[in-house]
Scaffold this active site. Structure first.
Site, PDB file in Angstrom:
ATOM      1  N   HIS A  53       3.766   6.740   5.627  1.00 22.27           N
ATOM      2  CA  HIS A  53       2.758   7.576   6.177  1.00 22.27           C
ATOM      3  C   HIS A  53       1.672   6.644   7.107  1.00 22.27           C
ATOM      4  O   HIS A  53       0.999   7.528   7.883  1.00 22.27           O
ATOM      5  CB  HIS A  53       1.647   7.747   4.958  1.00 22.27           C
ATOM      6  CG  HIS A  53       0.693   6.902   4.413  1.00 22.27           C
ATOM      7  ND1 HIS A  53       1.108   6.227   3.210  1.00 22.27           N
ATOM      8  CD2 HIS A  53      -0.400   6.530   4.744  1.00 22.27           C
ATOM      9  CE1 HIS A  53       0.109   5.376   2.884  1.00 22.27           C
ATOM     10  NE2 HIS A  53      -0.880   5.630   3.677  1.00 22.27           N
ATOM     11  N   ASP A  83      -3.059   8.267  -1.154  1.00 21.52           N
ATOM     12  CA  ASP A  83      -3.361   7.300  -0.270  1.00 21.52           C
ATOM     13  C   ASP A  83      -4.878   6.864  -0.476  1.00 21.52           C
ATOM     14  O   ASP A  83      -5.202   5.566  -0.622  1.00 21.52           O
ATOM     15  CB  ASP A  83      -3.383   7.866   1.124  1.00 21.52           C
ATOM     16  CG  ASP A  83      -3.552   6.970   2.168  1.00 21.52           C
ATOM     17  OD1 ASP A  83      -3.508   5.605   2.125  1.00 21.52           O
ATOM     18  OD2 ASP A  83      -4.175   7.382   3.095  1.00 21.52           O
ATOM     19  N   GLU A 122       0.677   5.450  12.798  1.00 19.46           N
ATOM     20  CA  GLU A 122      -0.624   5.151  13.401  1.00 19.46           C
ATOM     21  C   GLU A 122      -0.856   3.683  13.482  1.00 19.46           C
ATOM     22  O   GLU A 122      -1.266   3.163  14.528  1.00 19.46           O
ATOM     23  CB  GLU A 122      -1.785   5.715  12.291  1.00 19.46           C
ATOM     24  CG  GLU A 122      -3.248   5.321  12.683  1.00 19.46           C
ATOM     25  CD  GLU A 122      -3.840   6.376  13.699  1.00 19.46           C
ATOM     26  OE1 GLU A 122      -2.998   6.970  14.159  1.00 19.46           O
ATOM     27  OE2 GLU A 122      -5.070   6.066  14.092  1.00 19.46           O
ATOM     28  N   ASP A 123      -0.266   2.676  12.586  1.00 20.58           N
ATOM     29  CA  ASP A 123      -0.194   1.396  12.482  1.00 20.58           C
ATOM     30  C   ASP A 123       0.518   0.450  13.287  1.00 20.58           C
ATOM     31  O   ASP A 123       0.574  -0.623  13.604  1.00 20.58           O
ATOM     32  CB  ASP A 123      -0.489   0.987  11.175  1.00 20.58           C
ATOM     33  CG  ASP A 123      -1.775   1.382  10.644  1.00 20.58           C
ATOM     34  OD1 ASP A 123      -2.505   1.879  11.251  1.00 20.58           O
ATOM     35  OD2 ASP A 123      -2.063   1.039   9.195  1.00 20.58           O
ATOM     36  N   ASP A 136     -22.440  14.194 -25.631  1.00 19.02           N
ATOM     37  CA  ASP A 136     -20.955  14.708 -25.964  1.00 19.02           C
ATOM     38  C   ASP A 136     -20.068  13.789 -25.121  1.00 19.02           C
ATOM     39  O   ASP A 136     -19.352  14.061 -24.197  1.00 19.02           O
ATOM     40  CB  ASP A 136     -20.705  16.306 -25.443  1.00 19.02           C
ATOM     41  CG  ASP A 136     -21.380  16.273 -23.985  1.00 19.02           C
ATOM     42  OD1 ASP A 136     -22.294  15.278 -23.361  1.00 19.02           O
ATOM     43  OD2 ASP A 136     -21.129  17.401 -23.291  1.00 19.02           O
ATOM     44  N   HIS A 143       0.927  -1.219  -0.131  1.00 16.65           N
ATOM     45  CA  HIS A 143      -0.005  -0.055  -0.087  1.00 16.65           C
ATOM     46  C   HIS A 143       0.890   1.157  -0.045  1.00 16.65           C
ATOM     47  O   HIS A 143       0.629   2.060  -0.940  1.00 16.65           O
ATOM     48  CB  HIS A 143      -1.056   0.188   1.343  1.00 16.65           C
ATOM     49  CG  HIS A 143      -1.476   1.205   1.464  1.00 16.65           C
ATOM     50  ND1 HIS A 143      -2.399   1.763   0.726  1.00 16.65           N
ATOM     51  CD2 HIS A 143      -1.463   2.322   2.427  1.00 16.65           C
ATOM     52  CE1 HIS A 143      -2.878   3.087   0.969  1.00 16.65           C
ATOM     53  NE2 HIS A 143      -2.277   3.144   2.312  1.00 16.65           N
TER      54      HIS A 143
HETATM   55 MN    MN Z   1      -2.832   4.688   3.904  1.00 16.87          MN
END
Ligand code: MN
Length: 757
Positions: free
Chosen positions: A103, A170, A107-108, A290, A79
């Protein structure tokens, strides 16, 4: 940037799903390595050093995410690599690519910011931190009309445009790989993408990303409609293939003949934009005409207009369809000429003419700024660019050389000067920059503002004058008995709060005037032998109406306010009231009258107005004599200025008494004044070093405060007068101060200042 977490708890990270390392299969590891190899191939525009830094960030992210898998079974690291690949397409700098790789590690993986600072430097850590904070904001689509504010808050919170670009990359990758997620999650993320991220991409001119985000969201929100439309488009395309091929050949031939070098590409409306057009204009698929178009890229701006001429000679233009977005560019920097022509078999075909630079901006918007720099390392003269917007971006960049400052410049164009904060319920409020907590309270409701006692940001109690910052979660504590404080006017920033506070204070003064007026009128009535004011009852209505006709007022409170403010004289109103009462048969009580008029000493407690210093705007202490508790005082009902209190021996008051006796009323000090009163002193001192300090010390030792000192003229060679304004409790306190002063060295004399005439 101090950022409070929004009221909703931070979402559990969408894709991260830690698993036992054993599941990290060799095949998956190979896949990740392969995709980093693909990324490396895109880093040609970086220096060797920069590319190595990016590689280090990759290694760090790879080991941090080790064992984590995406929902679709891929190793998690695929990712961040994909996100970074998109950023590399935009030719973002090495710092941005490193941040893109890292990134999700805060957080993870629980990596602390300081670790990122140590390893990769503060700029990269700041970018990752900014992204992590954006992740914690969750858009609540149940709140109506909030998406615009939420978008602005996101943009305002990102102090660097690279944060937004990485975030968009992301989101794009997450949308592309969402198939395995629960239906609920798909719907929530797609709604958020459609309402928040796609418009941001559009606003920043990232049209390719904008179109992709819209199409992906549409596919997840309305899978069925998306399927049907895709089929219809595919069918129509194959039906029209030969026709479009013919158009392409004819156009190329026409330009070859005109001697203009062009690059031409077919262009198809996205599924979502076809759907929207059908939906908005209630059209069937066949009626959306169009769908087909061509983009003609020409060498110069002039060529755009020449190309228009070439095309209009080739096919008939559809009237009213020509648009000059070059002369008047769109706000996100988009520039092109648009025209719709009637091609072979009468199908409508849209043509867009633009230069390479315009094309770059049209597809990549803000990112064109990096693209251009990467493609033109020693950029030639800027005026050849053709795109004013891109040129202005580059000008700004040249002047500032700082991504944060660059972003600030763009922001000025993008959104007004506002901060966005949350209510405890998750509602977003836009406030002007510089607004305080109290402004926020008044923005919610004037009732909230008027009764505010304290407030907190993110659960932490802070002063009411605290300025709001983007993303703050603000809570206001009210108390029904609390009232606005005049000092609030010093720090509120919004006109709304200011006018509400003023209004409240004015109303309060009005209320005080009413009760003063009632007291005065009752007192005057008693002197006429009437015990109390006739009550406001239907049977008295005629009486009151007659009185109002006499005074010119509309209601009792109106009349009492006028009396309280000194606009009407209580004695005169009382006399008229007695006459009116006599008409109804009520006679004055002679005993009461006599006692009130001639025995005032005995009943002074009940008839005089008592002052304790808590009076607001309705009572003033005359500046000529500045009475303090203990002074004998008089009340003068000035015309419209309310009650003015003078010392009994004040020369000014004596003159007024002479010509306006009936405007004077009895007043007296309360036994317990609630505040200090100002008084003026004249202190004659001998000249010399440190005299002022000695005087100040003496006053302080007598426990009085100095409000003002005025150095007077030298009254003699060796002496001078100091004029002081001090605050004292009462007359006894004032006299104590004067005694202390007289005992002080260098002080020749001290006395209370008297009105000079
Ligand atoms: Mn992400």
């Amino acid at each position: 940037m101090s950022l409070a977490t929004p009221p909703t708890p931070p979402k559990p990270k969408t894709n991260a799903k830690p698993q036992a390392p054993a599941l990290h299969s060799p095949a998956a590891t190979n896949a990740a390595a392969a995709s980093f190899a693909a990324l490396t191939a895109k880093l040609g525009y970086l220096t060797t050093d920069e590319a190595e830094q990016v590689r280090q960030a990759y290694r760090f992210a790879d080991s941090a995410h080790l064992g984590q898998m995406r929902k679709d079974g891929e190793p998690y690291i695929t990712h961040p690599i994909s996100v970074t690949a998109q950023c590399a397409e935009w030719k973002l700098d090495a710092q941005a690519l490193m941040a893109a790789l890292l990134h999700d590690v805060m957080e993870d993986c629980g990596i602390a910011k300081h670790e990122l600072i140590e390893r990769f430097g503060a700029p990269v850590a700041d970018l990752v931190d900014g992204l992590t904070k954006l992740d914690k904001l969750q858009f609540n689509s149940r709140e109506e009309n909030q998406s615009e504010s939420f978008r602005k808050m996101l943009l305002a919170m990102a102090r660097d445009v690279r944060v937004i670009l990485i975030k968009l990359a992301d989101r794009t990758h997450n949308m592309r790989t969402m198939a395995e997620m629960s239906r609920d999650r798909q719907l929530r993320i797609s709604t958020e993408t459609l309402e928040i991220y796609a418009p941001i991409a559009h606003r920043l001119g990232l049209n390719q990303t904008y179109r992709e985000l819209q199409d992906l969201s549409f596919r997840f929100l309305y899978p069925w409609r998306h399927k049907i439309l895709t089929k219809a488009v595919t069918k129509a395309r194959s039906r029209r293939r030969d026709l479009l091929q013919k158009v392409l050949q004819e156009v190329e031939a026409a330009f070859a003949q005109a001697g203009i070098k062009i690059r031409i590409a077919g262009r198809e409306k996205t599924i979502y934009s076809i759907y929207r057009k059908m939906d908005l204009k209630h059209l069937s698929f066949a009626q959306v005409t169009d769908i087909y178009g061509f983009r003609v890229i020409v060498p110069s701006v002039t060529d755009c207009y020449t190309a228009l001429g070439v095309l209009h000679q080739l096919y008939k233009p559809v009237p009213g369809k020509f648009k000059d977005h070059i002369a008047i560019g769109k706000i996100n920097g988009y520039q092109s000429l648009h025209t719709t022509l009637v091609g072979p078999a009468s199908i409508n075909i849209e043509f867009q003419m633009r230069t390479e630079a315009m094309h770059m901006v049209a597809e990549s918007g803000v990112a064109a700024h990096w693209l251009y720099k990467a493609n033109n390392p020693d950029s030639g003269p800027l005026d050849r660019l053709g795109s004013k917007w891109l040129q202005s971006l580059l000008d700004i960049q040249d002047e500032t050389r700082d991504a944060a400052e660059f972003w600030d410049h763009i922001k000025v164009d993008l959104f007004p000067d506002a901060v966005y904060v949350f209510t405890p319920k998750g509602q977003i409020m836009a406030m002007p920059r510089g607004a305080t907590l109290l402004d926020f309270a008044y923005a919610i409701h004037s009732n909230v503002g008027d009764h505010t006692v304290s407030a907190s940001i993110g659960g932490q109690q802070v002063p009411l004058r605290t300025e709001l910052k983007n993303g703050d979660v603000v809570e206001v504590v009210t108390d029904p008995s609390a009232t606005p404080n005049p000092a609030w006017l010093d720090f509120v920033r919004t006109g709304r709060a200011r006018s509400k506070i003023r209004h409240y204070l004015k109303t309060m003064a009005q209320t005080e005037s009413v009760s003063l007026g009632e007291k005065l009128l009752t007192q005057a009535l008693r002197a006429e032998g009437i015990e109390k004011l006739p009550p406001q009852s239907p049977s008295n209505q005629a009486l009151w109406d007659k009185l109002f006709r006499f005074t010119g007022n509309r209601s009792t409170s109106d009349l009492l306010t006028d009396i309280g403010l000194g606009k009407r004289i209580a004695g005169i109103v009382a006399k008229r009231l007695v006459i009116l009462l006599a008409e109804t048969g009520e006679k004055p009580d002679a005993v009461l009258m006599t006692r009130e008029r001639y025995g005032a000493q005995d009943t002074s407690g009940s008839s005089a107005v008592t002052l304790d210093g808590s009076e607001n705007a309705s009572v003033k202490f005359a500046p000529c004599c500045l009475p303090v508790p203990g002074d004998n005082i008089l009340g003068y009902l000035g015309r419209g200025e309310g009650l003015v209190i003078h010392c009994e021996d004040c020369a000014v008051a004596k003159r007024l008494q002479h010509k306006d006796r009936e405007r004077f009323i009895d007043v007296e000090w309360s036994d317990e004044p609630v505040r200090q009163f100002e008084s003026r002193l004249v202190v004659t001192v001998s000249n010399g070093k440190g005299v002022l300090a000695r005087v100040a010390t003496a006053i302080a030792s007598a426990e009085a405060d100095i409000a003002h000192i005025d150095m007077g003229e030298k009254s003699a060679q060796d002496a001078m007068d100091l004029r002081l304004t001090i605050a004292v409790q009462d007359l006894a306190h004032l006299e104590a101060v004067i005694r202390t002063l007289k005992r002080t060295g260098s002080v020749l004399n001290a006395s209370r200042a008297r009105p000079s005439s």
